[in-house]
Design a protein around this motif. Structure first.
Motif, PDB file in Angstrom:
ATOM      1  N   PHE A 147       0.818  -1.211   0.000  1.00  0.00           N
ATOM      2  CA  PHE A 147       0.000   0.000   0.000  1.00  0.00           C
ATOM      3  C   PHE A 147       0.852   1.261   0.000  1.00  0.00           C
ATOM      4  O   PHE A 147       0.418   2.311  -0.460  1.00  0.00           O
ATOM      5  CB  PHE A 147      -0.949   0.007   1.200  1.00  0.00           C
ATOM      6  N   LEU A 160       2.262   6.172   7.834  1.00  0.00           N
ATOM      7  CA  LEU A 160       0.814   6.408   7.749  1.00  0.00           C
ATOM      8  C   LEU A 160       0.080   5.124   7.399  1.00  0.00           C
ATOM      9  O   LEU A 160      -0.910   4.755   8.035  1.00  0.00           O
ATOM     10  CB  LEU A 160       0.512   7.461   6.681  1.00  0.00           C
ATOM     11  N   VAL A 161       0.580   4.428   6.382  1.00  0.00           N
ATOM     12  CA  VAL A 161      -0.059   3.178   5.981  1.00  0.00           C
ATOM     13  C   VAL A 161      -0.014   2.179   7.135  1.00  0.00           C
ATOM     14  O   VAL A 161      -0.978   1.458   7.395  1.00  0.00           O
ATOM     15  CB  VAL A 161       0.625   2.611   4.722  1.00  0.00           C
ATOM     16  N   ILE A 163      -0.125   2.763  10.319  1.00  0.00           N
ATOM     17  CA  ILE A 163      -1.162   3.080  11.302  1.00  0.00           C
ATOM     18  C   ILE A 163      -2.505   2.530  10.835  1.00  0.00           C
ATOM     19  O   ILE A 163      -3.270   1.953  11.621  1.00  0.00           O
ATOM     20  CB  ILE A 163      -1.230   4.606  11.527  1.00  0.00           C
ATOM     21  N   GLY A 164      -2.780   2.667   9.527  1.00  0.00           N
ATOM     22  CA  GLY A 164      -4.030   2.133   8.995  1.00  0.00           C
ATOM     23  C   GLY A 164      -4.104   0.625   9.114  1.00  0.00           C
ATOM     24  O   GLY A 164      -5.111   0.067   9.566  1.00  0.00           O
ATOM     25  N   VAL A 165      -3.006  -0.055   8.731  1.00  0.00           N
ATOM     26  CA  VAL A 165      -2.976  -1.520   8.797  1.00  0.00           C
ATOM     27  C   VAL A 165      -3.149  -1.998  10.240  1.00  0.00           C
ATOM     28  O   VAL A 165      -3.876  -2.962  10.521  1.00  0.00           O
ATOM     29  CB  VAL A 165      -1.658  -2.047   8.192  1.00  0.00           C
ATOM     30  N   ALA A 167      -4.831  -0.541  12.601  1.00  0.00           N
ATOM     31  CA  ALA A 167      -6.244  -0.426  12.982  1.00  0.00           C
ATOM     32  C   ALA A 167      -7.053  -1.576  12.405  1.00  0.00           C
ATOM     33  O   ALA A 167      -7.910  -2.143  13.086  1.00  0.00           O
ATOM     34  CB  ALA A 167      -6.798   0.910  12.516  1.00  0.00           C
ATOM     35  N   ALA A 168      -6.749  -1.948  11.148  1.00  0.00           N
ATOM     36  CA  ALA A 168      -7.498  -3.031  10.526  1.00  0.00           C
ATOM     37  C   ALA A 168      -7.274  -4.351  11.268  1.00  0.00           C
ATOM     38  O   ALA A 168      -8.223  -5.068  11.589  1.00  0.00           O
ATOM     39  CB  ALA A 168      -7.093  -3.175   9.068  1.00  0.00           C
ATOM     40  N   ALA A 171      -9.019  -4.476  14.525  1.00  0.00           N
ATOM     41  CA  ALA A 171     -10.459  -4.693  14.370  1.00  0.00           C
ATOM     42  C   ALA A 171     -10.757  -6.178  14.212  1.00  0.00           C
ATOM     43  O   ALA A 171     -11.682  -6.710  14.823  1.00  0.00           O
ATOM     44  CB  ALA A 171     -10.973  -3.916  13.167  1.00  0.00           C
ATOM     45  N   ILE A 172      -9.939  -6.877  13.400  1.00  0.00           N
ATOM     46  CA  ILE A 172     -10.171  -8.314  13.211  1.00  0.00           C
ATOM     47  C   ILE A 172      -9.946  -9.059  14.527  1.00  0.00           C
ATOM     48  O   ILE A 172     -10.702  -9.972  14.879  1.00  0.00           O
ATOM     49  CB  ILE A 172      -9.253  -8.879  12.109  1.00  0.00           C
ATOM     50  N   ILE A 174     -10.407  -7.964  17.546  1.00  0.00           N
ATOM     51  CA  ILE A 174     -11.571  -7.721  18.415  1.00  0.00           C
ATOM     52  C   ILE A 174     -12.734  -8.637  18.024  1.00  0.00           C
ATOM     53  O   ILE A 174     -13.402  -9.223  18.874  1.00  0.00           O
ATOM     54  CB  ILE A 174     -12.022  -6.242  18.310  1.00  0.00           C
ATOM     55  N   ILE A 175     -12.931  -8.808  16.715  1.00  0.00           N
ATOM     56  CA  ILE A 175     -14.047  -9.629  16.270  1.00  0.00           C
ATOM     57  C   ILE A 175     -13.888 -11.068  16.753  1.00  0.00           C
ATOM     58  O   ILE A 175     -14.825 -11.685  17.242  1.00  0.00           O
ATOM     59  CB  ILE A 175     -14.172  -9.579  14.731  1.00  0.00           C
TER      60      ILE A 175
END
Lengths: 339, 346
Positions: A147, A160-161, A163-165, A167-168, A171-172, A174-175
């Motif tokens: 990315f 920056l990328v 930080i985004g990765v 977060a993703a 999230a997984i 947590i699920i």
């Protein structure tokens, strides 16, 4: 300031002092805990002349855990130092970039599907876990790289990328976490906060090869690290194949972080703060920064683990939390002093 | 960083602001009404849109479906819209004030501050009323912000965006580790897990009553500050040169952010990415004029959270997927796209 400047001219002295402190901390750790051992008892047991009870406490409970703390501390610190050098960003850290989260997700998935419970881990799994963690970490790093790639990599875009990765992946995680039963949920929470949970020799063997192989390789690459720290243009001008070297170094750093996460969970802030301190002590020449960071990381994690075991004994606080509580104020202090 | 270096492209975009802004607002509000309808209709019991209409306009307390709509679904949908709008607007203001495109309430210690306050509340004073919890959450959020800005301000030299971001990361890590330490030690971690994952499950009319006044005050403050915010994005020295009292503006800006985030977090936990991503999207559409950016952020933020909440109920019924995870799934691709797009300047 002058004191620090003179220290920079004597990196060997700094490393010597750190090594000495590490030995002292090691000895203190050996005889603190719920069961008390005196220094002489501990040394006698180490030399192979202890009682059965002392042998059991020292060799089966305390020593493996301490060795893991040393290895993980060194591994995370070096991983952070490399990341900070190749991204030229002081905020880079395997935790912030999502590499730890990738490794964490792989381990959570592995346990979720291969075992019914987090508390019962077989021997094969112990050796497989670092491998899975590594795969997760490499997946995260690959995603970040793909990315962030756009006719080359710029350090800022990489962060920056990342930080985004991060977060993703979180999230997984947590699920999957909310699908667990309450006991596993608690275990996973503790593990994700960073905790040396599996403290026996199998785990030591699981992580040892990674650390003793990879840190020397990083050390051999010190020239690339030094030059990259000056910026891509200068590095290219000096004849470094920047993209290739950056990829190799990123891979090394990722492998170190992955192995550490597999045995100790997501210990935040160590990889961020320790390299800062190391550069403060000996400067940014990586042939000395890397070993200093390794020693410092080992020292910090050993002490933090001792605190986490004993502060509220017999219940434990995850060591990652202790590291944050120690390292964050120090980091803030550094921030306030720097211009 | 990204939006400070104004390119010609962005300047022309700014001229186009009003038309695109009106379009965004109208379209957003229409979609929001649709989202409301869907949000009320979708869930453990499916309810037809006609029943939804009846329940709102011809309420009959004898019908179970009408009761579900009135007591559970409707406040939840409204809460989602309010919380989303609040988070998006405080994100937009934070990014403008700190001139940092990555500023976001969760990075600046606000959410972790209120998480710590709630952890203490759960561990030591169980059974606190909803109102006291919200109050504590404010105190915590305030503590977080004061710490971050205090550290930033006490640092030698100027308060640069990078320094502020570093201070934010460090303070957030410190507060986070303290709150999870308390949560784990006193075994209230699972009670707090909704908080870390974020969710609108607990929203009822009482929380709406508490949320609404703060929403109105915060939004009015944000509108009043909007013009000054636009000037502030040009840089503090330029703003001062234009005769702006930057200290005053920043103070009120901080207060607004605190009100909006503190209230939102106390109701819905830490829902990530809305405060970070939405302002970027609206800036992409209407430019940096905050008179348009703030209302558009509010509408789009509300929209995102209402739809993410619907998603959280649809993915794995009858269980709910944490809504924070869904906003992350929606937000991350947009965020990655943005980092590549603005990447030219980086």
């Amino acid at each position: 300031m002058r004191k620090i400047l003179t220290l920079r001219r004597h990196p060997l002295l700094v490393m010597g002092v750190l090594f000495f402190l590490l030995i002292i901390a090691f000895l203190i750790c050996l005889n603190t805990g719920v069961a008390k051992l005196t220094v002489t008892e501990a040394i006698r047991t180490l030399a192979g002349m202890g009682s059965d009870k002392d042998n059991l406490i020292l060799f089966e409970f305390r020593l493996p855990r301490m060795v893991i703390a040393l290895l993980v501390g060194a591994g995370l610190a070096v991983s952070g130092a490399v990341l900070q050098a190749i991204t030229k960003n002081e905020m880079a850290d395997p935790g912030i970039l999502g590499i730890n989260a990738g490794a964490g997700l792989a381990v959570i998935l592995f346990i979720f599907f291969a075992h019914s419970s987090l508390t019962d881990i077989g021997t094969l799994s112990v050796y497989l876990m670092p491998v899975f963690a590594l795969l997760g970490a490499i997946l995260a790093a690959t995603l970040i790289y793909i990315f962030a790639w756009k006719r080359g990599i710029t350090p800022v875009r990489l962060v920056l990328v990342g930080i985004g990765v991060n977060a993703a992946f979180n999230a997984i995680i947590i699920i999957f976490q909310v699908k667990m039963n309450p006991e596993d949920f608690m275990q996973a929470t503790i593990w994700l906060s960073g905790s040396i949970w599996g403290a026996d020799w199998r785990f030591v063997l699981g992580i040892l090869p990674w650390i003793i192989l990879l840190i020397p390789v990083v050390l051999i690459k010190y020239r690339s690290l030094n030059v990259m720290n000056m910026g891509d243009k200068i590095a290219t001008g000096l004849g470094v194949k920047v993209e290739k070297e950056r990829m190799i170094l990123l891979l090394l750093s990722v492998a170190l972080a992955g192995a550490c996460v597999a045995v100790a969970g997501n210990i935040a802030f160590l990889g961020l703060a320790v390299p800062h301190l190391a550069r403060k002590l000996v400067g940014a020449e990586h042939q000395v920064t890397i070993p200093t960071a390794a020693l410092l990381g080992a020292l910090v994690l050993l002490l933090a683990d001792m605190v986490s075991k004993n502060l509220m004994a017999p219940s434990e606080i995850p060591v990652g939390l202790v590291v944050s509580v120690i390292a964050a104020p120090y980091f803030i202090y550094l921030l306030m002093r720097s211009n | 960083m990204a939006h400070n270096t104004r390119t010609q492209h962005e300047l022309t975009r700014q001229q186009a602001g009003p038309y695109l802004g009106v379009l965004t607002l109208v379209l957003g509000l229409v979609l929001l009404v649709l989202g409301f309808g869907l949000s009320v209709a979708v869930g453990a019991t499916d309810i037809s849109l006609k029943t939804v209409w009846d329940a709102v306009f011809h309420y009959n307390s004898a019908l179970t479906s009408h009761q579900i709509i009135q007591e559970v679904r409707l406040p939840r949908a409204i809460g989602g819209a309010l919380v989303g709008a609040m988070l998006a607007v405080s994100g937009a203001m934070m990014q403008g004030m700190t001139r940092n495109p990555l500023a976001d309430p969760s990075i600046m210690g606000v959410t972790d501050g209120s998480a710590l306050a709630l952890a203490i509340a759960f561990a030591f004073f169980p059974g606190l009323s909803y109102f006291s919890q919200m109050l504590l959450s404010f105190v915590g959020a305030g503590l977080g912000v004061v710490l971050v800005f205090g550290v930033g301000a006490l640092a030698k030299g100027n308060l640069t965006p990078v320094k502020l971001a570093l201070a934010g990361v460090a303070i957030a890590a410190l507060l986070h580790s303290l709150s999870s330490g308390i949560a784990i030690h006193y075994e209230v971690a699972q009670g707090m897990s909704f908080f870390y994952a974020g969710g609108l499950v607990g929203v009822n009319w009482t929380s709406i009553k508490l949320l609404l006044p703060i929403f109105i005050i915060g939004m009015i403050l944000a509108f009043i500050l909007a013009r000054a915010m636009t000037v502030l994005t040009l840089g503090e020295s330029v703003a001062k040169g234009l005769g702006q009292r930057t200290g005053l503006i920043k103070g009120f800006g901080m207060l607004t952010i605190l009100l909006l985030t503190g209230a939102a977090v106390s109701v819905a936990g830490t829902i990530g990415f809305i405060g970070l991503v939405i302002p970027h999207i609206t800036r992409f559409i209407v430019g940096v004029d905050y008179r348009w950016n703030i209302p558009c952020s509010a509408v789009v933020g509300g929209l995102l959270l209402v739809f993410a909440d619907i998603g959280s109920r649809l993915i794995n019924p009858p269980f709910e997927t944490p809504v924070g995870a869904i906003t992350a799934f929606i937000g991350v691709p947009i965020f990655l796209y943005l980092t590549r797009r603005v990447g030219r300047g980086l």
